[in-house]
Design an enzyme around this catalytic site. Structure first.
Site, PDB file in Angstrom:
ATOM      1  N   SER A   1       4.165 143.685 -81.228  1.00  0.00           N
ATOM      2  CA  SER A   1       4.312 142.996 -80.073  1.00  0.00           C
ATOM      3  C   SER A   1       2.875 141.798 -81.223  1.00  0.00           C
ATOM      4  O   SER A   1       2.346 142.441 -82.588  1.00  0.00           O
ATOM      5  CB  SER A   1       3.270 143.440 -79.115  1.00  0.00           C
ATOM      6  OG  SER A   1       2.308 142.462 -77.873  1.00  0.00           O
TER       7      SER A   1
ATOM      8  N   TYR B   1      -3.718 149.522 -75.508  1.00  0.00           N
ATOM      9  CA  TYR B   1      -2.118 148.865 -75.823  1.00  0.00           C
ATOM     10  C   TYR B   1      -1.619 148.076 -77.552  1.00  0.00           C
ATOM     11  O   TYR B   1      -0.975 148.653 -78.071  1.00  0.00           O
ATOM     12  CB  TYR B   1      -1.292 147.616 -74.847  1.00  0.00           C
ATOM     13  CG  TYR B   1      -0.417 147.086 -75.290  1.00  0.00           C
ATOM     14  CD1 TYR B   1       1.200 147.934 -75.050  1.00  0.00           C
ATOM     15  CD2 TYR B   1       0.017 145.771 -75.506  1.00  0.00           C
ATOM     16  CE1 TYR B   1       2.417 146.843 -74.660  1.00  0.00           C
ATOM     17  CE2 TYR B   1       1.118 145.265 -75.319  1.00  0.00           C
ATOM     18  CZ  TYR B   1       2.279 146.186 -75.581  1.00  0.00           C
ATOM     19  OH  TYR B   1       3.736 145.130 -75.926  1.00  0.00           O
TER      20      TYR B   1
HETATM   21  P1  NDP Z   1      10.110 146.061 -69.713  1.00  0.00           P
HETATM   22  O1  NDP Z   1       9.229 147.463 -68.879  1.00  0.00           O
HETATM   23  O2  NDP Z   1      11.011 145.108 -68.955  1.00  0.00           O
HETATM   24  O3  NDP Z   1      11.115 147.135 -70.050  1.00  0.00           O
HETATM   25  C1  NDP Z   1      10.588 147.959 -70.942  1.00  0.00           C
HETATM   26  C2  NDP Z   1      11.546 149.334 -71.071  1.00  0.00           C
HETATM   27  O4  NDP Z   1      11.074 150.961 -72.114  1.00  0.00           O
HETATM   28  C3  NDP Z   1      11.964 149.651 -69.685  1.00  0.00           C
HETATM   29  O5  NDP Z   1      13.634 150.185 -69.976  1.00  0.00           O
HETATM   30  C4  NDP Z   1      11.774 150.725 -69.606  1.00  0.00           C
HETATM   31  O6  NDP Z   1      12.893 151.730 -69.135  1.00  0.00           O
HETATM   32  C5  NDP Z   1      11.621 152.202 -70.646  1.00  0.00           C
HETATM   33  N1  NDP Z   1      10.748 153.023 -70.874  1.00  0.00           N
HETATM   34  C6  NDP Z   1       9.356 152.977 -70.387  1.00  0.00           C
HETATM   35  N2  NDP Z   1       9.022 153.694 -70.707  1.00  0.00           N
HETATM   36  C7  NDP Z   1       9.471 155.019 -70.510  1.00  0.00           C
HETATM   37  C8  NDP Z   1       9.663 156.492 -71.408  1.00  0.00           C
HETATM   38  N3  NDP Z   1       9.108 157.206 -71.158  1.00  0.00           N
HETATM   39  N4  NDP Z   1      11.161 156.582 -71.728  1.00  0.00           N
HETATM   40  C9  NDP Z   1      12.112 155.909 -71.880  1.00  0.00           C
HETATM   41  N5  NDP Z   1      12.107 154.713 -71.534  1.00  0.00           N
HETATM   42  C10 NDP Z   1      10.989 154.192 -71.236  1.00  0.00           C
HETATM   43  O7  NDP Z   1       9.872 145.590 -70.560  1.00  0.00           O
HETATM   44  P2  NDP Z   1       9.837 145.036 -72.052  1.00  0.00           P
HETATM   45  O8  NDP Z   1      11.436 144.653 -72.143  1.00  0.00           O
HETATM   46  O9  NDP Z   1       9.130 143.754 -71.970  1.00  0.00           O
HETATM   47  O10 NDP Z   1       9.715 146.210 -72.896  1.00  0.00           O
HETATM   48  C11 NDP Z   1      10.286 146.605 -73.828  1.00  0.00           C
HETATM   49  C12 NDP Z   1       8.772 146.212 -75.429  1.00  0.00           C
HETATM   50  O11 NDP Z   1       8.587 144.636 -75.868  1.00  0.00           O
HETATM   51  C13 NDP Z   1       7.666 147.126 -75.242  1.00  0.00           C
HETATM   52  O12 NDP Z   1       7.797 147.979 -76.225  1.00  0.00           O
HETATM   53  C14 NDP Z   1       6.464 146.171 -75.132  1.00  0.00           C
HETATM   54  O13 NDP Z   1       5.381 146.935 -75.291  1.00  0.00           O
HETATM   55  C15 NDP Z   1       7.679 145.075 -75.906  1.00  0.00           C
HETATM   56  N6  NDP Z   1       6.759 143.836 -76.188  1.00  0.00           N
HETATM   57  C16 NDP Z   1       6.909 143.472 -74.941  1.00  0.00           C
HETATM   58  C17 NDP Z   1       6.599 141.905 -74.595  1.00  0.00           C
HETATM   59  C18 NDP Z   1       6.589 140.667 -73.386  1.00  0.00           C
HETATM   60  O14 NDP Z   1       6.130 139.640 -73.460  1.00  0.00           O
HETATM   61  N7  NDP Z   1       7.629 140.932 -72.509  1.00  0.00           N
HETATM   62  C19 NDP Z   1       6.006 140.627 -75.903  1.00  0.00           C
HETATM   63  C20 NDP Z   1       5.911 141.894 -76.842  1.00  0.00           C
HETATM   64  C21 NDP Z   1       5.769 143.310 -77.346  1.00  0.00           C
HETATM   65  P3  NDP Z   1      12.208 153.192 -67.245  1.00  0.00           P
HETATM   66  O15 NDP Z   1      11.133 152.720 -66.819  1.00  0.00           O
HETATM   67  O16 NDP Z   1      14.077 153.123 -67.042  1.00  0.00           O
HETATM   68  O17 NDP Z   1      11.985 154.372 -67.844  1.00  0.00           O
END
Ligand code: NDP
Length: 247
Positions: free
Chosen positions: A140, A153
């Site tokens: 990030s 975070y």
């Molecule tokens: P979302 O919340 O849409 O996606 C997050 C994903 O992580 C979901 O598919 C969720 O699935 C999964 N997840 C969370 N906890 C677990 C777990 N314990 N086991 C398996 N899967 C898990 O957000 P983003 O798409 O934005 O996030 C994706 C990545 O991008 C993250 O690492 C985030 O930190 C990073 N990021 C995002 C930014 C943004 O602005 N959106 C900016 C910078 C980085 P489920 O709940 O079904 O398990």
């Protein structure tokens, strides 16, 4: 080359992971989707299949080593191996340290840090054996810049900067040819803000995303670009965000 590569994607049930799964599958990759919400994964896999792509999925919690091992096994069983793993699952329950939301601190370390370690441990034996493979992680801009409310975070995402660089160096030294890519997104419109439990911070972040946020497909195209490079080429770091976002 993306076509026919077997790509594991964690956090594939929404946001960046979902967009990446659909883009790569549309370019001929065989995608293996993991997250906790199995019904979402089933829906996404069905959409990919209906569009002529190939997808498998498995309910998984990245904090469990056994779940990470089993999704690698699924890739072997369904598609005969693994070429790329995209370690993307993460959450961002930001808060001020003084609020002492220690459960959230520990959950971020468990998912954002240990989830990546588990994913790497699961796939490394395959990649070392075949002397090829690619590991891509979602850090990030919070892994590059400090900001109040994001101490833990940001710490989990700073960790990835060091970890992915050392992974790249050690793989080069040991001749295993494992390519790495670490992605630093800024404001991307996904479900990520739903993990923030502090109402004030949630409101501030929502305002930022409403103003600047761009679509997760932008990150998906960067992942595709990294995979598509020749096998002798690693592009280790990408910072990607809205053109008009100042921070
Ligand atoms: P979302 O919340 O849409 O996606 C997050 C994903 O992580 C979901 O598919 C969720 O699935 C999964 N997840 C969370 N906890 C677990 C777990 N314990 N086991 C398996 N899967 C898990 O957000 P983003 O798409 O934005 O996030 C994706 C990545 O991008 C993250 O690492 C985030 O930190 C990073 N990021 C995002 C930014 C943004 O602005 N959106 C900016 C910078 C980085 P489920 O709940 O079904 O398990």
């Amino acid at each position: 080359m993306i076509k026919d590569k077997v790509v594991i994607i964690t956090g594939a049930s929404s946001g960046i992971g979902e967009a990446t799964a659909k883009l790569l599958a549309g370019q001929g990759a065989k995608v293996v989707l993991g997250a906790r919400r199995a019904e979402r994964l089933a829906q996404i896999a069905a959409e990919i299949t209906a569009a002529g792509g190939q997808a498998a999925f498995r309910e998984m919690d990245v904090t469990l080593q056994s779940d990470n091992d089993q999704i690698v096994q699924l890739a072997h069983d369904r598609f005969g191996g693994v070429d790329v793993t995209f370690l993307n699952a993460g959450l961002m329950p930001n808060s001020m340290l003084s609020a002492l939301k220690t459960d959230d601190w520990h959950q971020m370390v468990d998912v954002n840090v240990k989830g990546v370690l588990n994913g790497v441990a699961a796939v490394l034996p395959t990649f070392m054996r075949q002397k090829s493979g690619q590991i891509i992680a979602t850090s990030s801009v919070a892994g590059l810049k400090a900001y109040p409310g994001g101490a833990v975070y940001g710490g989990t995402k700073w960790f990835l900067r060091d970890f992915m660089e050392v992974l790249r160096m050690e793989s080069a030294m040991e001749g295993t040819n494992i390519r790495t890519a670490n992605i630093y997104p800024a404001a991307i419109n996904t479900e990520l803000l739903s993990t923030i439990r502090d109402p004030g911070i949630a409101q501030t972040m929502q305002g930022l995303y409403d103003k600047y946020g761009i679509a997760p497909e932008r990150i998906a195209s960067v992942v595709a670009f990294a995979i598509d490079q020749p096998e002798d080429t690693t592009i280790n770091e990408f910072t990607v965000g809205p053109a008009n976002q100042p921070w």
